[in-house]
Design a protein around this motif. Sequence first.
Motif, PDB file in Angstrom:
ATOM      1  N   GLU A   4      -9.990  -6.485  -6.362  1.00  0.00           N
ATOM      2  CA  GLU A   4      -9.127  -7.557  -5.851  1.00  0.00           C
ATOM      3  C   GLU A   4      -8.052  -7.002  -4.925  1.00  0.00           C
ATOM      4  N   GLN A   5      -7.427  -5.890  -5.320  1.00  0.00           N
ATOM      5  CA  GLN A   5      -6.409  -5.290  -4.473  1.00  0.00           C
ATOM      6  C   GLN A   5      -7.015  -4.825  -3.152  1.00  0.00           C
ATOM      7  N   LEU A   6      -8.183  -4.186  -3.208  1.00  0.00           N
ATOM      8  CA  LEU A   6      -8.829  -3.724  -1.981  1.00  0.00           C
ATOM      9  C   LEU A   6      -9.159  -4.887  -1.057  1.00  0.00           C
ATOM     10  N   ALA A   7      -9.694  -5.964  -1.615  1.00  0.00           N
ATOM     11  CA  ALA A   7     -10.018  -7.131  -0.792  1.00  0.00           C
ATOM     12  C   ALA A   7      -8.770  -7.703  -0.134  1.00  0.00           C
ATOM     13  N   ARG A  57     -12.576   7.001   3.364  1.00  0.00           N
ATOM     14  CA  ARG A  57     -12.934   5.923   4.300  1.00  0.00           C
ATOM     15  C   ARG A  57     -11.880   4.833   4.297  1.00  0.00           C
ATOM     16  N   LEU A  58     -11.486   4.415   3.127  1.00  0.00           N
ATOM     17  CA  LEU A  58     -10.530   3.320   3.012  1.00  0.00           C
ATOM     18  C   LEU A  58      -9.162   3.714   3.553  1.00  0.00           C
ATOM     19  N   VAL A  59      -8.661   4.862   3.143  1.00  0.00           N
ATOM     20  CA  VAL A  59      -7.339   5.307   3.607  1.00  0.00           C
ATOM     21  C   VAL A  59      -7.352   5.490   5.126  1.00  0.00           C
ATOM     22  N   GLY A  60      -8.426   6.076   5.648  1.00  0.00           N
ATOM     23  CA  GLY A  60      -8.531   6.260   7.093  1.00  0.00           C
ATOM     24  C   GLY A  60      -8.545   4.951   7.863  1.00  0.00           C
ATOM     25  N   LEU A  80      -5.065   0.881  -6.672  1.00  0.00           N
ATOM     26  CA  LEU A  80      -5.574   1.829  -5.682  1.00  0.00           C
ATOM     27  C   LEU A  80      -4.859   3.168  -5.808  1.00  0.00           C
ATOM     28  N   GLY A  81      -3.554   3.156  -5.901  1.00  0.00           N
ATOM     29  CA  GLY A  81      -2.799   4.393  -6.047  1.00  0.00           C
ATOM     30  C   GLY A  81      -3.217   5.176  -7.277  1.00  0.00           C
ATOM     31  N   GLN A  82      -3.458   4.478  -8.379  1.00  0.00           N
ATOM     32  CA  GLN A  82      -3.859   5.144  -9.618  1.00  0.00           C
ATOM     33  C   GLN A  82      -5.235   5.793  -9.492  1.00  0.00           C
TER      34      GLN A  82
END
Length: 141
Positions: A4-7, A57-60, A80-82
């Motif tokens: 959910e956070q990623l979306a 990939r996501l951070v980039g 995400l941080g965890q």
Amino acid sequence: MLAEQLATIIRTRLLDPLEILFDDVGDLPSRADAVARQLAAAMEGDDDAAAVHAIARLVGALYPGDAPFDPPAEWWRTPLGQVVARRMGHPATTAVSYSVAGAMLGVTKQGVHDLVRRGKLERNADGGGVTVDSVRARLTT
């Protein structure tokens, strides 16, 4: 919670600006939800290499820039941080401040001082802070 956070992050950082520019992003929101679920599954899965690749990939994609990735301490308390802290530590440095280490571990800055004093975390030899490897080791034990 991670998916959910990623979306949400993908929508707000990538899709919303595209929608402002192009008026219509078609089926990208539903595709973003599917990608968020896939990335979350990889990050939380058993394959360390796949998890690190998904994180990179996501951070980039979400946090581009010329400066190293350096999120605020509160970011480390998010799902995400965890998962980033557990799977790879800090993606851009080998040592973090006591406050960032505390956020990564879910303890106070004073708690980090105590863990360093008791030899449970390793102080960075190059001038303060705590090694990311010792934080990650603490998270994975």
